[in-house]
Enzyme design. Structure first.
Site, PDB file in Angstrom:
ATOM      1  N   GLN A  26      47.556  38.764  31.934  1.00 10.14           N
ATOM      2  CA  GLN A  26      46.304  38.598  31.505  1.00 10.14           C
ATOM      3  C   GLN A  26      46.167  38.728  29.946  1.00 10.14           C
ATOM      4  O   GLN A  26      45.064  37.937  29.327  1.00 10.14           O
ATOM      5  CB  GLN A  26      45.272  39.179  32.228  1.00 10.14           C
ATOM      6  CG  GLN A  26      45.152  38.596  33.538  1.00 10.14           C
ATOM      7  CD  GLN A  26      43.956  39.372  34.539  1.00 10.14           C
ATOM      8  OE1 GLN A  26      44.432  40.271  35.120  1.00 10.14           O
ATOM      9  NE2 GLN A  26      42.975  38.750  34.677  1.00 10.14           N
ATOM     10  N   HIS A  46      52.710  26.607  34.481  1.00  7.66           N
ATOM     11  CA  HIS A  46      53.493  25.403  34.023  1.00  7.66           C
ATOM     12  C   HIS A  46      53.730  24.223  34.938  1.00  7.66           C
ATOM     13  O   HIS A  46      53.741  23.275  34.618  1.00  7.66           O
ATOM     14  CB  HIS A  46      54.679  26.123  33.342  1.00  7.66           C
ATOM     15  CG  HIS A  46      54.541  26.994  32.151  1.00  7.66           C
ATOM     16  ND1 HIS A  46      55.367  28.040  31.889  1.00  7.66           N
ATOM     17  CD2 HIS A  46      53.525  26.755  31.180  1.00  7.66           C
ATOM     18  CE1 HIS A  46      54.797  28.550  30.920  1.00  7.66           C
ATOM     19  NE2 HIS A  46      53.727  28.103  30.506  1.00  7.66           N
ATOM     20  N   ARG A  84      44.226  51.628  31.831  1.00  7.47           N
ATOM     21  CA  ARG A  84      44.763  51.267  32.678  1.00  7.47           C
ATOM     22  C   ARG A  84      45.448  49.764  32.336  1.00  7.47           C
ATOM     23  O   ARG A  84      44.637  49.040  32.009  1.00  7.47           O
ATOM     24  CB  ARG A  84      44.015  50.976  34.036  1.00  7.47           C
ATOM     25  CG  ARG A  84      44.652  50.226  35.021  1.00  7.47           C
ATOM     26  CD  ARG A  84      43.884  50.195  36.446  1.00  7.47           C
ATOM     27  NE  ARG A  84      44.672  49.554  37.438  1.00  7.47           N
ATOM     28  CZ  ARG A  84      44.235  48.543  38.056  1.00  7.47           C
ATOM     29  NH1 ARG A  84      43.106  48.116  38.233  1.00  7.47           N
ATOM     30  NH2 ARG A  84      45.316  47.928  39.071  1.00  7.47           N
ATOM     31  N   HIS A 129      51.111  43.790  39.032  1.00  5.04           N
ATOM     32  CA  HIS A 129      49.603  42.933  38.792  1.00  5.04           C
ATOM     33  C   HIS A 129      50.020  41.419  38.873  1.00  5.04           C
ATOM     34  O   HIS A 129      49.704  40.925  37.857  1.00  5.04           O
ATOM     35  CB  HIS A 129      48.949  43.634  37.512  1.00  5.04           C
ATOM     36  CG  HIS A 129      47.364  43.284  37.615  1.00  5.04           C
ATOM     37  ND1 HIS A 129      46.410  44.437  37.607  1.00  5.04           N
ATOM     38  CD2 HIS A 129      46.886  42.321  38.058  1.00  5.04           C
ATOM     39  CE1 HIS A 129      45.340  44.008  37.707  1.00  5.04           C
ATOM     40  NE2 HIS A 129      45.367  42.520  37.908  1.00  5.04           N
ATOM     41  N   ASN A 173      48.467  46.176  42.482  1.00  6.48           N
ATOM     42  CA  ASN A 173      47.085  45.983  42.384  1.00  6.48           C
ATOM     43  C   ASN A 173      46.713  44.758  43.398  1.00  6.48           C
ATOM     44  O   ASN A 173      47.474  43.697  43.450  1.00  6.48           O
ATOM     45  CB  ASN A 173      46.954  45.238  41.073  1.00  6.48           C
ATOM     46  CG  ASN A 173      45.392  44.859  41.001  1.00  6.48           C
ATOM     47  OD1 ASN A 173      44.608  45.833  40.786  1.00  6.48           O
ATOM     48  ND2 ASN A 173      45.332  43.787  40.644  1.00  6.48           N
ATOM     49  N   GLU A 174      45.805  45.123  44.189  1.00  5.38           N
ATOM     50  CA  GLU A 174      45.103  43.950  45.241  1.00  5.38           C
ATOM     51  C   GLU A 174      45.964  42.984  45.797  1.00  5.38           C
ATOM     52  O   GLU A 174      46.294  41.945  45.687  1.00  5.38           O
ATOM     53  CB  GLU A 174      44.463  43.193  44.149  1.00  5.38           C
ATOM     54  CG  GLU A 174      43.072  43.966  43.608  1.00  5.38           C
ATOM     55  CD  GLU A 174      42.077  42.839  42.897  1.00  5.38           C
ATOM     56  OE1 GLU A 174      42.394  41.593  42.981  1.00  5.38           O
ATOM     57  OE2 GLU A 174      41.183  43.355  42.539  1.00  5.38           O
ATOM     58  N   ASN A 314      39.063  48.813  43.800  1.00  2.91           N
ATOM     59  CA  ASN A 314      38.647  47.579  43.013  1.00  2.91           C
ATOM     60  C   ASN A 314      37.239  47.099  43.684  1.00  2.91           C
ATOM     61  O   ASN A 314      37.463  46.669  44.756  1.00  2.91           O
ATOM     62  CB  ASN A 314      39.582  46.580  42.899  1.00  2.91           C
ATOM     63  CG  ASN A 314      40.826  47.083  41.908  1.00  2.91           C
ATOM     64  OD1 ASN A 314      40.917  48.274  41.696  1.00  2.91           O
ATOM     65  ND2 ASN A 314      41.783  46.117  41.650  1.00  2.91           N
ATOM     66  N   TYR A 316      33.757  44.941  43.249  1.00  4.07           N
ATOM     67  CA  TYR A 316      32.996  43.802  42.349  1.00  4.07           C
ATOM     68  C   TYR A 316      31.714  43.289  43.236  1.00  4.07           C
ATOM     69  O   TYR A 316      30.618  43.205  42.579  1.00  4.07           O
ATOM     70  CB  TYR A 316      33.721  42.404  42.040  1.00  4.07           C
ATOM     71  CG  TYR A 316      34.867  42.675  40.970  1.00  4.07           C
ATOM     72  CD1 TYR A 316      34.568  42.812  39.914  1.00  4.07           C
ATOM     73  CD2 TYR A 316      36.196  43.134  41.607  1.00  4.07           C
ATOM     74  CE1 TYR A 316      35.821  43.174  38.786  1.00  4.07           C
ATOM     75  CE2 TYR A 316      36.971  43.501  40.450  1.00  4.07           C
ATOM     76  CZ  TYR A 316      36.766  43.527  39.303  1.00  4.07           C
ATOM     77  OH  TYR A 316      37.730  43.620  38.073  1.00  4.07           O
ATOM     78  N   GLU A 386      38.879  49.483  39.397  1.00  7.21           N
ATOM     79  CA  GLU A 386      38.267  48.315  38.579  1.00  7.21           C
ATOM     80  C   GLU A 386      36.724  48.191  39.154  1.00  7.21           C
ATOM     81  O   GLU A 386      36.355  48.371  40.266  1.00  7.21           O
ATOM     82  CB  GLU A 386      38.851  47.035  38.792  1.00  7.21           C
ATOM     83  CG  GLU A 386      40.367  46.651  38.249  1.00  7.21           C
ATOM     84  CD  GLU A 386      40.921  45.351  38.642  1.00  7.21           C
ATOM     85  OE1 GLU A 386      40.103  44.437  39.074  1.00  7.21           O
ATOM     86  OE2 GLU A 386      42.129  45.482  38.758  1.00  7.21           O
TER      87      GLU A 386
END
Ligand code: PNW
Length: 487
Positions: A26, A46, A84, A129, A173-174, A314, A316, A386
C-alpha cells in the site's frame, strides 16, 4: 525523587502504547526495483485493472521505498511509540524461498528499522499483509498446504535478520481478508473465486502458517531476543438484528472471529465446533462424502493451539445479523452474508456511512467486541493493531476522523476501566493515505494527506494528526492534562 501519578478515568494506563500502521504494497511502490519480484497484488492490478477504482495500481503508491526517511519523520512528529509496517516477501526473497535473500531488500528494511529506533520508535513488523510472491501463487498459493512451510521459512529469515531489533511481530494480517473476501468475492488478490471451498482451505493453511512461524520464534529466537509474536485478525462487531436473532449473531461471530481465533486462543483448539458441524452437514447436502472445511488432525490442533503472546485486533465497523429467509439470496461472506450458516448481514440506519462502501460507524461496538473477546478467549492481552476512519474527500480539517478516534478511544478506556479488558495499545490505520486495495486511491485513511499527483508524494498533516499527537503527548483523552514526556 518519587513521582506520584494519579490516573484519571480519561488517562490511559501507564505502559499503554500508541502507534500507526501501513503495509508494504500500500505504500512502498518500487514494484519491480532492486530485484523485487511480483507479488499477487502486482499481478492482480496488472491483470484486472477494471477491478480497481480508476484502474489504480501500487506501482508507485506513496513511494515509501524512496521516502522512508520522511515516513520516519512523520512517525516522530506524531510522537508514536511504535510504527507498524510490513515486509514485502517478494522484495526480501525474490523467488519466495530462503535460498536467495535480496541485498536490496535487506538494506531497505534495515534502514527503516534503524531510523525508527534512532527516534526511539519501536518497529512492529507484519510479515504478511496480502502480498504473496507470485512464484508461490503459481503453485497454488494459500490453497497449497505447503504454503505453511514456505511462510515459516520466510519468517525464519526475517526473525534472524531483524529480530535483534524488532520486538513485536505480527505473522499474518487479516487472514479473513486474504481468505474469505478473496476467495468468496474475487475482489482481493489472487482474484480467483471459489466460494465455500477456497476460503476454507486458505483459512486452515493460514492457521498452520502462523503457528509454524510462531513455533520457530519460540524455539530459535525467543531466548535471545525476547520479543512477542501474534496474528492480527479483522473482526466486525456482529450484533443481533432483533432480540430473536441472538443465536444467528453468535453463529456469525463464530464464523468471523472464531475461524481465526478458536484454533489459536482457546484451550480446546481446532475449528469452532458449531461451524465445523454446520459445514459438515451442508457438505453432505451438497452430495460430498467429506466436509468442505478441511479437518484438523490432533497433531495440527496441538501445533496451532496457544501460538500467541497477545492478540492483535483490527477493528473498524459493525453489522447486524439475522437468519436468511427460505430461498433468500445471500451475497459473499463476510461482506453481505453466509450461505453456509444462512445469515444475512445488515446495518442500522443510525450508523453513519464513511467514505467507503463497507464501513459504518458504531463506536460502542468497539467495547462490546473487546468484552466478547475476553469472554470467549479469556483474560489475554489485546493490542489494537488497526483502527481508523475512511473518507473520500481531501479535507485537511478531517473532523469526522478526529471524532472517530475520540469516540473509539473512549470505548477502549471503558473496556479497560469498566470491563477489565487488558488492552496493551492502540494503532491508527493509517499513518498516511495509501493504496486502499480495490478502492485504489479514492478512499483515504491517512492522518497525513498524500499528494498522489505530485512526483514528490508530498505528505501534509490533517487535523487528525494533531489530535492524535496530543492524545499521545498527554497519554490521555483529557485535554486539560499536562503534556508529559514519552513514558
Ligand atoms: C484492512 N472489508 O483491510 C487492512 O489491514 C488494511 O490493509 C486496509 O487498508 C484497512 O483495513 C482499511 O480498509 C480491510 O472489505 C479490507 O471489509 C477490506 C475490508 C476490511 C478491512
Amino acid at each position: 525523587v518519587s513521582v506520584f501519578l494519579v490516573l484519571g478515568e480519561r488517562d490511559f494506563p501507564l505502559g499503554f502504547i500508541f502507534g500507526a500502521a501501513t503495509s508494504a504494497y500500500q505504500v512502498e511502490g518500487a514494484w519491480n526495483v532492486g530485484g523485487k519480484s511480483c507479488s499477487i497484488w502486482d499481478t492482480f492490478v496488472h491483470t484486472y485493472p477494471e477491478r480497481i477504482v480508476d484502474n489504480a495500481t501500487g506501482n508507485i503508491a506513496c513511494d515509501s521505498y524512496n521516502k522512508w526517511k520522511t515516513d520516519v519523520e512523520l512517525a516522530s512528529e506524531l510522537g508514536l511509540h511504535f510504527y507498524r509496517f510490513s515486509i514485502s516477501w517478494s522484495r526480501l526473497l525474490p523467488n519466495g524461498f530462503p535460498n536467495n535473500i535480496s541485498e536490496d531488500g535487506k538494506r531497505y528494511y534495515n534502514n527503516l528499522i534503524d531510523a525508527l529506533l534512532e527516534k526511539r520508535i519501536q518497529p512492529l513488523v507484519t510479515l504478511y499483509h496480502f502480498d504473496l510472491p507470485q512464484s508461490l501463487q503459481d503453485f497454488g498459493g494459500w490453497t497449497n498446504p505447503l504454503v505453511a512451510d514456505w511462510f515459516a521459512h520466510y519468517a525464519r529469515v526475517a526473525f534472524s535478520l531483524f529480530g535483534d531489533r524488532v520486538k513485536f511481530w505480527i505473522t499474518l494480517n487479516e487472514p479473513i481478508t486474504f481468505c474469505d473476501i478473496a476467495y468468496n468475492s474475487g475482489s482481493q488478490a489472487p482474484g480467483y473465486i471459489s466460494p465455500g471451498v477456497g476460503n476454507y482451505i486458505c483459512n486452515k493453511n493460514a492457521m498452520l502458517a502462523h503457528a509454524k512461524a510462531y513455533r520457530i520464534y519460540d524455539k530459535e529466537f525467543r531466548s535471545k531476543y525476547n520479543g512477542k509474536v501474534s496474528i492480527a485478525n479483522e473482526i466486525f462487531w456482529l450484533e443481533a438484528d432483533t432480540v430473536n436473532d441472538e443465536e444467528a449473531a453468535e453463529k456469525a461471530r463464530q464464523l468471523m472471529a472464531g475461524m481465526y481465533c478458536h484454533p489459536i486462543f482457546t484451550k480446546q483448539g481446532g475449528w469452532p465446533p458449531v461451524i465445523e458441524r454446520i459445514i459438515a452437514e451442508k457438505s453432505k447436502e451438497n452430495g460430498l462424502p467429506y466436509s468442505r472445511l478441511p479437518p484438523y488432525t490432533e497433531e495440527e490442533i496441538e501445533l496451532v493451539k496457544g501460538t500467541f503472546d497477545f492478540m492483535g485486533l483490527n477493528f473498524y465497523t459493525s453489522r447486524t445479523v439475522r437468519n436468511a429467509k427460505p430461498g433468500e439470496e445471500i451475497g459473499p461472506w463476510p461482506l453481505i452474508g453466509s450461505s453456509d450458516i444462512d445469515v444475512i448481514l445488515g446495518v442500522r440506519p443510525q450508523w453513519k456511512q464513511t467514505g467507503v462502501s463497507w464501513f459504518y460507524i458504531y463506536p460502542e461496538a468497539f467495547r462490546k467486541q473487546l468484552a466478547w473477546l475476553k469472554k470467549e478467549y479469556g483474560d489475554i492481552e489485546i493490542l489494537i493493531t488497526e483502527n481508523g476512519c475512511a473518507s473520500s474527500n481531501l479535507d485537511v480539517d478531517d473532523k469526522v476522523r478526529v471524532q472517530y478516534y475520540k469516540d473509539h478511544l473512549e470505548q477502549v478506556l471503558l473496556a479497560i476501566n469498566e470491563d477489565g479488558v487488558r488492552v496493551m495499545g492502540y494503532t491508527v490505520w493509517s499513518l498516511m493515505d495509501n493504496f486502499e486495495w480495490s478502492d485504489g486511491y479514492s478512499v483515504k485513511f491517512g492522518m497525513y494527506d498524500v499528494d498522489f499527483d505530485s512526483p514528490n508524494r508530498t505528505r501534509t498533516p490533517r487535523s487528525s494528526a494533531d489530535y492524535y499527537a496530543s492524545v499521545i503527548k498527554r497519554h490521555s483523552l483529557d485535554v486539560n492534562n499536562k503534556i508529559i514526556d514519552k513514558l
